[in-house]
Design a protein around this motif. Sequence first.
Motif, PDB file in Angstrom:
ATOM      1  N   VAL A 174      -1.473   7.389   4.993  1.00 42.45           N
ATOM      2  CA  VAL A 174      -1.384   7.208   3.604  1.00 42.45           C
ATOM      3  C   VAL A 174      -2.312   8.409   3.072  1.00 42.45           C
ATOM      4  CG1 VAL A 174      -2.744   5.889   1.832  1.00 42.45           C
ATOM      5  CG2 VAL A 174      -1.608   4.689   3.329  1.00 42.45           C
ATOM      6  N   SER A 175      -1.789   9.197   2.076  1.00 45.47           N
ATOM      7  CA  SER A 175      -2.431  10.097   1.566  1.00 45.47           C
ATOM      8  C   SER A 175      -3.297   9.681   0.512  1.00 45.47           C
ATOM      9  CB  SER A 175      -1.603  11.359   1.169  1.00 45.47           C
ATOM     10  OG  SER A 175      -1.953  12.345   0.456  1.00 45.47           O
ATOM     11  N   LEU A 176      -4.670  10.284   0.634  1.00 47.83           N
ATOM     12  CA  LEU A 176      -5.592   9.919  -0.436  1.00 47.83           C
ATOM     13  C   LEU A 176      -6.218  11.307  -0.969  1.00 47.83           C
ATOM     14  CD1 LEU A 176      -7.422   7.705  -1.958  1.00 47.83           C
ATOM     15  CD2 LEU A 176      -8.991   7.584  -0.025  1.00 47.83           C
ATOM     16  N   ARG A 177      -5.790  11.632  -2.088  1.00 45.48           N
ATOM     17  CA  ARG A 177      -6.384  12.738  -2.494  1.00 45.48           C
ATOM     18  C   ARG A 177      -6.565  12.787  -4.026  1.00 45.48           C
ATOM     19  NH1 ARG A 177      -2.030  16.149  -4.273  1.00 45.48           N
ATOM     20  NH2 ARG A 177      -0.015  15.309  -4.166  1.00 45.48           N
ATOM     21  N   ILE A 178      -6.949  14.085  -4.560  1.00 47.21           N
ATOM     22  CA  ILE A 178      -7.074  14.393  -5.904  1.00 47.21           C
ATOM     23  C   ILE A 178      -6.078  15.320  -6.472  1.00 47.21           C
ATOM     24  CG2 ILE A 178      -8.761  15.465  -7.858  1.00 47.21           C
ATOM     25  CD1 ILE A 178     -11.096  14.949  -5.681  1.00 47.21           C
ATOM     26  N   VAL A 224       0.882  -1.128  -0.076  1.00 45.63           N
ATOM     27  CA  VAL A 224      -0.004  -0.179  -0.154  1.00 45.63           C
ATOM     28  C   VAL A 224       0.795   1.115  -0.054  1.00 45.63           C
ATOM     29  CG1 VAL A 224      -1.872   1.112   1.154  1.00 45.63           C
ATOM     30  CG2 VAL A 224      -1.757  -1.276   1.354  1.00 45.63           C
ATOM     31  N   PRO A 225       0.747   2.225  -0.844  1.00 45.99           N
ATOM     32  CA  PRO A 225       1.936   3.202  -1.104  1.00 45.99           C
ATOM     33  C   PRO A 225       1.554   4.484  -0.422  1.00 45.99           C
ATOM     34  CG  PRO A 225       0.387   3.316  -2.817  1.00 45.99           C
ATOM     35  CD  PRO A 225       0.057   1.990  -1.992  1.00 45.99           C
ATOM     36  N   LYS A 226       2.461   5.232  -0.163  1.00 49.09           N
ATOM     37  CA  LYS A 226       2.247   6.415   0.800  1.00 49.09           C
ATOM     38  C   LYS A 226       1.143   7.393   0.406  1.00 49.09           C
ATOM     39  CE  LYS A 226       7.003   6.500   2.355  1.00 49.09           C
ATOM     40  NZ  LYS A 226       8.324   7.467   2.352  1.00 49.09           N
ATOM     41  N   GLU A 227       0.911   7.391  -1.277  1.00 51.74           N
ATOM     42  CA  GLU A 227       0.079   8.204  -1.920  1.00 51.74           C
ATOM     43  C   GLU A 227      -0.666   7.625  -2.749  1.00 51.74           C
ATOM     44  OE1 GLU A 227       0.502  12.773  -3.605  1.00 51.74           O
ATOM     45  OE2 GLU A 227       2.225  11.526  -3.459  1.00 51.74           O
ATOM     46  N   VAL A 228      -1.922   7.787  -2.750  1.00 49.46           N
ATOM     47  CA  VAL A 228      -2.984   7.221  -3.696  1.00 49.46           C
ATOM     48  C   VAL A 228      -3.939   8.512  -4.214  1.00 49.46           C
ATOM     49  CG1 VAL A 228      -4.943   5.762  -3.853  1.00 49.46           C
ATOM     50  CG2 VAL A 228      -3.069   5.333  -2.302  1.00 49.46           C
ATOM     51  N   LEU A 229      -3.651   8.611  -5.588  1.00 50.67           N
ATOM     52  CA  LEU A 229      -4.174   9.828  -6.406  1.00 50.67           C
ATOM     53  C   LEU A 229      -5.471   9.148  -6.934  1.00 50.67           C
ATOM     54  CD1 LEU A 229      -1.113  11.328  -7.696  1.00 50.67           C
ATOM     55  CD2 LEU A 229      -2.196  11.946  -5.355  1.00 50.67           C
ATOM     56  N   VAL A 230      -6.541  10.025  -6.711  1.00 49.73           N
ATOM     57  CA  VAL A 230      -7.836   9.433  -7.346  1.00 49.73           C
ATOM     58  C   VAL A 230      -8.670  10.727  -7.979  1.00 49.73           C
ATOM     59  CG1 VAL A 230      -8.091   7.742  -5.410  1.00 49.73           C
ATOM     60  CG2 VAL A 230      -8.927   9.901  -5.268  1.00 49.73           C
ATOM     61  N   PRO A 231      -9.698  10.394  -8.876  1.00 48.13           N
ATOM     62  CA  PRO A 231     -10.324  11.409  -9.803  1.00 48.13           C
ATOM     63  C   PRO A 231     -11.526  11.841  -8.635  1.00 48.13           C
ATOM     64  CG  PRO A 231     -11.253   9.311 -10.311  1.00 48.13           C
ATOM     65  CD  PRO A 231     -10.000   9.000  -9.451  1.00 48.13           C
ATOM     66  N   ALA A 232     -12.152  11.158  -7.755  1.00 45.74           N
ATOM     67  CA  ALA A 232     -12.918  11.843  -6.822  1.00 45.74           C
ATOM     68  C   ALA A 232     -12.866  11.001  -5.560  1.00 45.74           C
ATOM     69  CB  ALA A 232     -14.348  11.413  -7.117  1.00 45.74           C
TER      70      ALA A 232
END
Length: 727
Positions: free
Chosen positions: A345-349, A317-325
């Motif tokens: 973990v950073s979950l952001r757009i 599971v990476p440190k950062e997860v980039l998502v569209p929404a």
Amino acid sequence: MADPSSYRPRPGEIPDSPGVYRFRDEHRRVIYVGKAKSLRQRLANYFQDLAHLHPRTRTMVTTAASVEWTVVSTEVEALQLEYSWIKEYDPRFNVKYRDDKSYPYLAVTMNEEFPRVQVMRGQKKKGVRYFGPYGHAWAIRDTVDLLLRVFPVRTCSAGVFKNAARTGRPCLLGYIGKCSAPCVGRITPDDHWDLADEFCDFMAGRTGTYLRRLERQMAEAAEDMEYERAARLRDDIGALKKAMEKSAVVLADATDADLIAVAEDELEAAVQIFHVRGGRVRGQRGWVTDKVEEITTGALVEHALQQLYGEERGDAVPKEVLVPALPDPVEPVQQWLAERRGSGVSLRIPQRGDKKALMETVQRNAQQALVLHKTKRASDLTTRSRALEEIAEALDLDSAPLRIECYDISHLQGDDVVASMVVFEDGLARKSEYRRFQIKGFEGQDDVRSMHEVITRRFRRYLAEKEKTGEWADGEALTDEARHLNGDAAPDGAAAPDAAASDDGAARTGGRGLTDGQELTDGPALKDDDGRPKRFAYPPQLVVVDGGQPQVAAAQRALDELGIDDIAVCGLAKRLEEVWLPREDDPVVLPRTSEGLYLLQRVRDEAHRFAITYQRAKRAKRFRAGPLDDVPGLGETRKQALIKHFGSVKKLRSATIDQICEVPGIGRKTAETVAVALARATPAAPAVNTATGEIMDDDDGAPETTADAPGEPVSAGTPDERRGQER
């Protein structure tokens, strides 16, 4: 179609707290699983006026017959429980992503004494480090071929490794320097493990350390005028750089991140994921799903995160997860990801810069994947629909047979008689529903009688479940004959049938099925309340048997005896591919170009493949059997210890009880049991070398053949002729 008001909970029954809810249909199958911050508010949305519901939601609530819920303490627990139940029950109205297991990974088996680098697909295994996924297996092999110059890790299979260790000669890669040859002792297990660990570090993105070290060694070799060694190091550096060039730098700050993009329309959605490690794209995968529920982009992202990280831990599971929404709410999902990683973990757009530009690339891939999938599926749906319509028209069925079951009998000259049942739904194989049977009602070769037994056992189970769940119409009941076949009180005081006839359950993809060797008895093994897919509870619209008129008549007779008159039966004969119907003297001949005939052939061939695979497995197991297999309480480990200690079963048979007790792990009681079993077993006649006339001894440790486990019959024919005897 059920009326949602018939099972709507009474006011005040539903708690106002976080939880997970399940909708079940009339068969007690779980058809939808959802979570909610407030169960009361969420479930109230399903029981409003049907005209105000989304069409897919309306279909779900009218298909359901009950709803139940489980209260949890936090939203994170609800997220975890929802994921577990979706995986366990496989609800038909939940979002399910396809093609997840088809992507190849570069895997390093760090759980072995000598780790191996190989291509792996499917479920991830504990102790194995994975890199990828890759789009193609050849891309993995190209990368590995370059890296083996610098990290000569073992890549051979277990069989090749053992053979090289036995002969003392390594494989070709060992001779050309692309394997350190641990099989012949050129490197110690600890050093080889360290080499594999360095390989994993390089693949994980820590490339600068190794390049600088090789460049320093090359300079030192040049100063010492070791020009050949310097040239080899130069080539190693070039190989590493070429391997790195295969994954271009996309993020300059050596970021570890996963980028998820979604492309969707009203009916389907495509998800694309780019795995970025050390600033480079290390893997890519994509899924497509039917939108069987009303769902937002944020909810699709949440389901994708569950699918992606539900089985992962640590650095996977990476440190950062980039998502569209972002999911709504985002805090439980972010906390769940942090728990699986063990750190934040950073979950952001992404809003700007390189990450936003890369997200646009991922989004374009998702759009292309959706367009390609819709193009392929349109063709598939049209073809399958035409095939089912042609079958319905040719067999004079009331509607298209959406569920088809096909049965085949397999044996070798009357030995190891088995049968298979394969299931096709909507023209596609549903392997989780496959079943297999051992023919136990009689001995010998009789395909017609075997078919009658299999059809009887399968639909006897169906009738038992139908009666148990109370699905009979008013005044309808099992006939006396059906009750007799089902194991209830036999008519006219006759004895009940032997309950020893048992069905072997085929392995199930969801992990709920029986493994090889386990048997499913004819007793009441179907559960009412767990909601899992049931073994024999759902009837087909069409039963296909592999054979001609006699097999079709046997199958129809079995259904008639059970009082079943709403299931069509046909047979597909191999010789002319004609379709036989019950009580008809002439077959139905479908055109050779018919999609319906092609579908029936695929169903028949799949049943034959499944049956003959099971029959060969049983035959191989019987051939490997020996007198020690019948000793109660003697497992494989202690059997091997006995053979290793004495060298062969022949020497073990001549040993005393005290000598057997000398084997570690063998007590006196076990030794006495072994001695008695070997004394009772009849030794096989000595083997004879047909070329020299020499009598072969069994000192090689192979298990002897007994009268209870006869060896494979010898045929004077050619291998092709012997294969022809196998049905």
